[in-house]
Motif scaffolding. Structure first.
Motif, PDB file in Angstrom:
ATOM      1  N   ALA A 419     -49.524 -13.183  29.579  1.00 40.20           N
ATOM      2  CA  ALA A 419     -49.538 -11.845  28.980  1.00 40.20           C
ATOM      3  C   ALA A 419     -50.946 -11.258  28.984  1.00 40.20           C
ATOM      4  O   ALA A 419     -51.143 -10.066  29.254  1.00 40.20           O
ATOM      5  CB  ALA A 419     -48.981 -11.902  27.557  1.00 40.20           C
ATOM      6  N   LYS A 420     -51.937 -12.083  28.693  1.00 41.76           N
ATOM      7  CA  LYS A 420     -53.321 -11.610  28.662  1.00 41.76           C
ATOM      8  C   LYS A 420     -53.849 -11.269  30.053  1.00 41.76           C
ATOM      9  O   LYS A 420     -54.803 -10.503  30.185  1.00 41.76           O
ATOM     10  CB  LYS A 420     -54.218 -12.673  28.009  1.00 41.76           C
ATOM     11  CG  LYS A 420     -53.947 -12.857  26.518  1.00 41.76           C
ATOM     12  CD  LYS A 420     -54.826 -13.955  25.936  1.00 41.76           C
ATOM     13  CE  LYS A 420     -54.575 -14.124  24.434  1.00 41.76           C
ATOM     14  NZ  LYS A 420     -55.404 -15.203  23.853  1.00 41.76           N
ATOM     15  N   ASP A 443     -38.001  -0.763  22.917  1.00 42.00           N
ATOM     16  CA  ASP A 443     -37.705  -1.442  21.644  1.00 42.00           C
ATOM     17  C   ASP A 443     -38.861  -2.348  21.233  1.00 42.00           C
ATOM     18  O   ASP A 443     -39.249  -2.398  20.061  1.00 42.00           O
ATOM     19  CB  ASP A 443     -36.419  -2.265  21.775  1.00 42.00           C
ATOM     20  CG  ASP A 443     -35.175  -1.393  21.883  1.00 42.00           C
ATOM     21  OD1 ASP A 443     -35.271  -0.187  21.565  1.00 42.00           O
ATOM     22  OD2 ASP A 443     -34.126  -1.909  22.304  1.00 42.00           O
ATOM     23  N   VAL A 444     -39.425  -3.062  22.227  1.00 47.19           N
ATOM     24  CA  VAL A 444     -40.552  -3.964  21.940  1.00 47.19           C
ATOM     25  C   VAL A 444     -41.761  -3.153  21.482  1.00 47.19           C
ATOM     26  O   VAL A 444     -42.443  -3.530  20.513  1.00 47.19           O
ATOM     27  CB  VAL A 444     -40.891  -4.799  23.195  1.00 47.19           C
ATOM     28  CG1 VAL A 444     -42.247  -5.468  23.045  1.00 47.19           C
ATOM     29  CG2 VAL A 444     -39.818  -5.838  23.452  1.00 47.19           C
ATOM     30  N   GLU A 449     -47.163  -3.218  17.755  1.00 46.95           N
ATOM     31  CA  GLU A 449     -48.223  -2.310  18.168  1.00 46.95           C
ATOM     32  C   GLU A 449     -49.202  -2.949  19.143  1.00 46.95           C
ATOM     33  O   GLU A 449     -49.725  -2.286  20.037  1.00 46.95           O
ATOM     34  CB  GLU A 449     -48.993  -1.790  16.939  1.00 46.95           C
ATOM     35  CG  GLU A 449     -48.175  -0.872  16.052  1.00 46.95           C
ATOM     36  CD  GLU A 449     -49.005  -0.289  14.922  1.00 46.95           C
ATOM     37  OE1 GLU A 449     -50.220  -0.598  14.868  1.00 46.95           O
ATOM     38  OE2 GLU A 449     -48.447   0.446  14.102  1.00 46.95           O
ATOM     39  N   ASP A 450     -49.475  -4.234  18.977  1.00 44.15           N
ATOM     40  CA  ASP A 450     -50.444  -4.911  19.824  1.00 44.15           C
ATOM     41  C   ASP A 450     -49.905  -5.038  21.245  1.00 44.15           C
ATOM     42  O   ASP A 450     -48.805  -5.577  21.462  1.00 44.15           O
ATOM     43  CB  ASP A 450     -50.759  -6.308  19.262  1.00 44.15           C
ATOM     44  CG  ASP A 450     -51.834  -7.011  20.068  1.00 44.15           C
ATOM     45  OD1 ASP A 450     -53.012  -6.683  19.888  1.00 44.15           O
ATOM     46  OD2 ASP A 450     -51.475  -7.872  20.895  1.00 44.15           O
ATOM     47  N   THR A 452     -50.881  -6.863  23.845  1.00 44.64           N
ATOM     48  CA  THR A 452     -50.718  -8.226  24.333  1.00 44.64           C
ATOM     49  C   THR A 452     -49.437  -8.847  23.805  1.00 44.64           C
ATOM     50  O   THR A 452     -48.702  -9.529  24.540  1.00 44.64           O
ATOM     51  CB  THR A 452     -51.928  -9.097  23.940  1.00 44.64           C
ATOM     52  OG1 THR A 452     -53.118  -8.543  24.509  1.00 44.64           O
ATOM     53  CG2 THR A 452     -51.765 -10.525  24.436  1.00 44.64           C
ATOM     54  N   MET A 453     -49.140  -8.595  22.544  1.00 40.26           N
ATOM     55  CA  MET A 453     -47.904  -9.124  21.961  1.00 40.26           C
ATOM     56  C   MET A 453     -46.677  -8.449  22.573  1.00 40.26           C
ATOM     57  O   MET A 453     -45.626  -9.078  22.727  1.00 40.26           O
ATOM     58  CB  MET A 453     -47.924  -8.946  20.443  1.00 40.26           C
ATOM     59  CG  MET A 453     -48.986  -9.774  19.726  1.00 40.26           C
ATOM     60  SD  MET A 453     -48.853 -11.544  20.133  1.00 40.26           S
ATOM     61  CE  MET A 453     -47.239 -11.924  19.443  1.00 40.26           C
ATOM     62  N   GLN A 454     -46.810  -7.164  22.939  1.00 36.58           N
ATOM     63  CA  GLN A 454     -45.707  -6.489  23.628  1.00 36.58           C
ATOM     64  C   GLN A 454     -45.401  -7.199  24.949  1.00 36.58           C
ATOM     65  O   GLN A 454     -44.243  -7.462  25.281  1.00 36.58           O
ATOM     66  CB  GLN A 454     -46.063  -5.034  23.899  1.00 36.58           C
ATOM     67  CG  GLN A 454     -46.148  -4.152  22.661  1.00 36.58           C
ATOM     68  CD  GLN A 454     -46.670  -2.764  22.994  1.00 36.58           C
ATOM     69  OE1 GLN A 454     -46.846  -2.416  24.157  1.00 36.58           O
ATOM     70  NE2 GLN A 454     -46.926  -1.967  21.964  1.00 36.58           N
ATOM     71  N   LYS A 455     -46.461  -7.517  25.682  1.00 43.21           N
ATOM     72  CA  LYS A 455     -46.286  -8.213  26.956  1.00 43.21           C
ATOM     73  C   LYS A 455     -45.635  -9.581  26.739  1.00 43.21           C
ATOM     74  O   LYS A 455     -44.749  -9.994  27.502  1.00 43.21           O
ATOM     75  CB  LYS A 455     -47.634  -8.390  27.652  1.00 43.21           C
ATOM     76  CG  LYS A 455     -48.332  -7.089  28.019  1.00 43.21           C
ATOM     77  CD  LYS A 455     -49.719  -7.380  28.586  1.00 43.21           C
ATOM     78  CE  LYS A 455     -50.502  -6.097  28.853  1.00 43.21           C
ATOM     79  NZ  LYS A 455     -51.862  -6.372  29.352  1.00 43.21           N
ATOM     80  N   LEU A 456     -46.094 -10.292  25.681  1.00 40.95           N
ATOM     81  CA  LEU A 456     -45.529 -11.611  25.383  1.00 40.95           C
ATOM     82  C   LEU A 456     -44.039 -11.517  25.075  1.00 40.95           C
ATOM     83  O   LEU A 456     -43.227 -12.313  25.563  1.00 40.95           O
ATOM     84  CB  LEU A 456     -46.280 -12.245  24.209  1.00 40.95           C
ATOM     85  CG  LEU A 456     -45.688 -13.565  23.680  1.00 40.95           C
ATOM     86  CD1 LEU A 456     -45.714 -14.634  24.764  1.00 40.95           C
ATOM     87  CD2 LEU A 456     -46.452 -14.032  22.444  1.00 40.95           C
ATOM     88  N   LEU A 457     -43.652 -10.540  24.253  1.00 46.72           N
ATOM     89  CA  LEU A 457     -42.242 -10.396  23.883  1.00 46.72           C
ATOM     90  C   LEU A 457     -41.386 -10.065  25.100  1.00 46.72           C
ATOM     91  O   LEU A 457     -40.247 -10.541  25.212  1.00 46.72           O
ATOM     92  CB  LEU A 457     -42.099  -9.310  22.816  1.00 46.72           C
ATOM     93  CG  LEU A 457     -42.700  -9.660  21.445  1.00 46.72           C
ATOM     94  CD1 LEU A 457     -42.650  -8.453  20.504  1.00 46.72           C
ATOM     95  CD2 LEU A 457     -41.953 -10.843  20.818  1.00 46.72           C
ATOM     96  N   VAL A 458     -41.912  -9.261  26.009  1.00 45.52           N
ATOM     97  CA  VAL A 458     -41.167  -8.950  27.232  1.00 45.52           C
ATOM     98  C   VAL A 458     -41.014 -10.201  28.098  1.00 45.52           C
ATOM     99  O   VAL A 458     -39.938 -10.462  28.654  1.00 45.52           O
ATOM    100  CB  VAL A 458     -41.867  -7.818  28.011  1.00 45.52           C
ATOM    101  CG1 VAL A 458     -41.305  -7.707  29.424  1.00 45.52           C
ATOM    102  CG2 VAL A 458     -41.706  -6.495  27.285  1.00 45.52           C
ATOM    103  N   LEU A 459     -42.079 -10.999  28.210  1.00 49.42           N
ATOM    104  CA  LEU A 459     -41.994 -12.246  28.966  1.00 49.42           C
ATOM    105  C   LEU A 459     -41.001 -13.214  28.334  1.00 49.42           C
ATOM    106  O   LEU A 459     -40.284 -13.941  29.031  1.00 49.42           O
ATOM    107  CB  LEU A 459     -43.369 -12.901  29.066  1.00 49.42           C
ATOM    108  CG  LEU A 459     -44.374 -12.218  30.002  1.00 49.42           C
ATOM    109  CD1 LEU A 459     -45.768 -12.815  29.830  1.00 49.42           C
ATOM    110  CD2 LEU A 459     -43.927 -12.338  31.463  1.00 49.42           C
TER     111      LEU A 459
END
Length: 498
Positions: A419-420, A443-444, A449-450, A452-459
């Motif tokens: 994600a990073k 939705d994510v 808001e963060d 990097t966390m958005q990318k993680l949740l999508v992964l």
């Protein structure tokens, strides 16, 4: 002759993506692929553009992609219309030959003010001064929901970026219509400017027999749309593929397409991902008679062959994921002639003679070609290098050849590392490569808001969908050539740990 475009609209911002160039060592840089979802208003370069300026200067020494993109002909150029009316208008335009970069991208370095036409794609750039323009061809079908009736696709869709955005004043997009009969009377052109999950309809400054001119407002995926109350006439192309198997009989797929590079690239991609193996048969593709929307066409074979379907009603299929085609089956491998005929008039639109030598060399030598790749060396992209050095060696260590057997799904910590490393075009990559729906991404983003966390949740959504097979190898395969070298290195490291 240029014509003013009707119905001006308000301008709109849109997206861009960061450059992914081939570095001197033959590996891709850490920029993004095509079709990003970030906005850069005109005259404002992204921070990533600024930070990458030094690496971009080094790109003068980089190796170029040698292989022509799938939508080009043997000479590496687009299937340009044979219609003299549509070609002559830009004969005096200064031609520039682009450098091919990783991921099917093109780059031209324009040294001074003027108008320049890309010799491969037909794009025309009007610049106020020196600028480096990078662009790539996109598929309309991925953005089908953004094209609202009565507007339809009018030409290829491109993602365009520029090192000096303020210098890029106008872009002329090639369109696939022939306007020789009435000069375009009754035809309206606009430009679809895509941003994130939406798009804006922007006015075209004018149009000509071959191009639609757009005044740049910001850089992102952009392509021409058309609207007409009268049936449209298109420059057409016929694309041939032959099935490769052990049977002595012959099987061909014959596609009827508009002379639109996005459309033709979609066909190439569909054939490539078919369960059957095909080779393209190189025959002059351009139709000698214009195709008309709504008319029916049939394919005739001499000697007679089985052809399914008997006829196809021509429509522009740019927005369709599944493209229509004729299947031709011949019991005996003899020479034969294919003709495309307009049903109403019985006039021949396209004709080609196919001989056994058009494909026999490939049939006989396909195994030898695989064994002799070392004798004709080609620069390997980062993906292939890492497959050989890491991913494939991992298979050898585990002794497993089944897909994902013996490998564990990526952990949250490993997905966070990836994600990073994802760049600004991560949403586009998620949609195109990981098959994540835009609704899920929205939705994510609403929940977290963060970035990097958005990318993680999508992964994590991708991993869940893989149902226990969300391995490093599976992620590498899904990302394909959109994965940066850093991501591939990380995935190789994860494989080495498991």
């Amino acid at each position: 002759m240029s014509c003013p475009a009707p119905e001006p609209d308000s301008g709109a911002e849109s997206l861009s993506s960061d450059e992914k160039e081939v570095t001197p060592n033959g590996l891709e840089g850490s920029g993004s692929g095509s079709g990003s979802a970030e906005e850069h208003p005109e005259g404002e370069a992204s921070s990533q553009d600024s930070s990458s300026s030094s690496s971009e200067e080094e790109s003068d020494e980089e190796q170029e992609e040698k292989e022509s993109p799938p939508y080009c002909n043997e000479s590496g150029g687009s299937c340009l219309p044979s219609c003299e009316h549509c070609r002559n208008e830009n004969d005096q335009m200064e031609q520039v030959t682009p450098r091919r970069l990783a991921g099917g991208q093109f780059m031209v370095q324009l040294e001074a003010e003027g108008s320049f036409q890309c010799s491969v794609t037909g794009l025309i750039f009007e610049v106020a001064g020196a600028a480096r323009v990078t662009y790539s061809l996109l598929s309309w079908s991925k953005f089908a929901a953004l094209v609202q009736p009565p507007w339809i696709v009018g030409g290829p869709l491109f993602d365009v970026r520029c090192s000096a955005p303020a210098a890029l004043r106008c872009i002329h997009f090639p369109h696939c219509l022939c306007l020789r009969d009435d000069g375009g009377a009754g035809v309206a052109f606009k430009v679809l400017h895509i941003k994130g999950g939406g798009a804006a309809m922007e006015p075209s400054a004018e149009f000509s027999a071959s191009h639609v001119k757009w005044v740049v407002s910001s850089l992102s995926p952009v392509g021409p749309l058309i609207h007409s109350h009268q049936p449209l006439q298109y420059h057409g192309a016929v694309i041939l593929y032959k099935a490769i198997d052990e049977h002595p009989s012959l099987s061909f797929w014959v596609y009827l397409a508009t002379n639109n590079d996005s459309f033709i690239k979609d066909i190439s991609k569909a054939v490539k991902h078919s369960k059957r193996k095909f080779v393209q048969i190189e025959k002059p593709p351009v139709c000698q008679k214009l195709l008309q929307e709504g008319k029916k066409y049939r394919l005739i074979c001499e000697p007679e062959a089985e052809i399914t379907p008997e006829e196809i009603e021509f429509v522009d299929g740019s927005l369709l994921k599944l493209k229509s085609y004729f299947e031709v089956y011949l019991e005996k491998p003899d020479d034969f002639t294919l003709s495309l005929v307009e049903q109403d008039s019985d006039e021949t639109v396209w004709k080609a003679r196919l001989r056994e030598r058009d494909w026999i060399h490939y049939d006989q030598n396909k195994n030898e070609q695989k064994r002799s790749t070392g004798s004709v060396k080609k620069r390997k992209p980062a993906l292939n290098i890492l497959e050989e050095e890491g991913l494939c060696s991992k298979k050898q260590k585990t002794g497993s050849t089944a897909d994902g057997m013996g490998a564990k799904s990526l952990t949250d910590q490993q997905l966070l590392v990836i994600a990073k490393l994802l760049d600004r075009s991560w949403r586009e990559m998620a949609i195109e490569c990981l098959q994540i729906e835009m609704k899920d991404i929205d939705d994510v983003r609403a929940m977290e808001e963060d970035v990097t966390m958005q990318k993680l949740l999508v992964l994590r959504k991708w991993r869940e969908r893989e149902q226990g097979h969300g391995t490093a190898e599976a992620l590498q395969r899904s990302l394909g050539d959109k994965a940066t070298y850093e991501i591939l290195q990380a995935l190789q490291g994860f494989l080495a740990q498991s």
